[in-house]
Enzyme design. Sequence first.
Site, mmCIF file in Angstrom:
data_model
loop_
_atom_site.group_PDB
_atom_site.id
_atom_site.type_symbol
_atom_site.label_atom_id
_atom_site.label_comp_id
_atom_site.label_asym_id
_atom_site.label_seq_id
_atom_site.Cartn_x
_atom_site.Cartn_y
_atom_site.Cartn_z
ATOM 1 N N SER A 150 6.950 5.533 4.294
ATOM 2 C CA SER A 150 7.426 5.230 5.749
ATOM 3 C C SER A 150 8.527 3.681 5.731
ATOM 4 C CB SER A 150 6.421 5.020 6.464
ATOM 5 O OG SER A 150 5.722 6.371 7.030
ATOM 6 N N THR A 178 5.503 -0.780 7.146
ATOM 7 C CA THR A 178 4.398 -0.283 5.971
ATOM 8 C C THR A 178 4.760 1.280 5.490
ATOM 9 O OG1 THR A 178 3.179 0.707 7.698
ATOM 10 C CG2 THR A 178 2.504 -1.693 6.961
ATOM 11 N N SER A 224 5.053 4.638 13.218
ATOM 12 C CA SER A 224 5.547 5.541 12.138
ATOM 13 C C SER A 224 5.239 6.948 12.046
ATOM 14 C CB SER A 224 4.453 4.980 11.038
ATOM 15 O OG SER A 224 5.118 4.890 9.718
ATOM 16 N N ARG A 282 -3.612 -2.976 2.614
ATOM 17 C CA ARG A 282 -2.445 -3.598 2.023
ATOM 18 C C ARG A 282 -1.729 -4.471 2.861
ATOM 19 N NH1 ARG A 282 0.840 1.858 4.474
ATOM 20 N NH2 ARG A 282 -0.251 1.887 6.216
#
Length: 279
Positions: A79, A219, A127, A264
């Site tokens: 993404s 992200t 996203s 992350r």
Amino acid sequence: MKIFYFAPILILFFSCTGKKPDANKKEDNVIKREIVVTELQTIIDSVNLEGAILIYDLEGDIYYSNDFERSKNGKLPASTFKIPNSIIALETETVKNDSTLFKWNGEKRSLKNWEQDLIFRDAFHFSCVPCYQEVARSIGVKDMTEYLDKLEYGNMKVDSTNIDLFWLEGESQISQFQQVDFLKRFYQSELPISKRTETIMKRMMVMEDNDDYKLSGKTGWSIRNGNNNGWFVGYVEHQNKTYFFATNVEPNKDFDMNLFPRIRKDATYKALEQMRIIK
């Protein structure tokens, strides 16, 4: 490179490595563009991940990482591709602006927050994969390929069979260095795109804006052959300086995958704190 960068860069280098300068060694008096920061590896290890964090100081023209070799390896963009996908959508007028509405057809989707009508800006932040698949199909193979070539974005493999999946599956690749290079050119208005598109995108990409810094980014998460790979890329504006980052990580054995979306990002924030870029 201008000489006034010399002293602060050497100071930061020695503070990261714990070494003191030796006047008898020529290499200690040379400005280093790639500096290994072992503390970044400690951050990754502490959250049960494997991978690399790459940070680039724009003004100093210095890269920092725990693993430069890994940072050169290509991965599916997942993404994070929503950044160039959005740019191309705006440039081709496939999407008019960041308020363009995407109607939900009522079908069940992977995430609950995708099951609603979304404007383009929210589709980016949530996203929304189905929204961007629709965008990619509307752009088409010809325009997508031409724009990706112009933007010099990684090594994307696009054809009529994968136009709405090539960033999530298949052989497309981009490295952390390439992510940073693309974002740097975007930030410095060096991409062959309109000022209007650039302005909309810079507004859309803001994730956090406070008294200390402004962070913009995206992200990404792909699953290939059962292997999970996660991204967090972007840039931080802090005290009249700009730093770019590209984190790419994979979970170790027995990792709780429910934590992957957050970890992350957390690892990246810890790295930026370690480098004293943010508080």
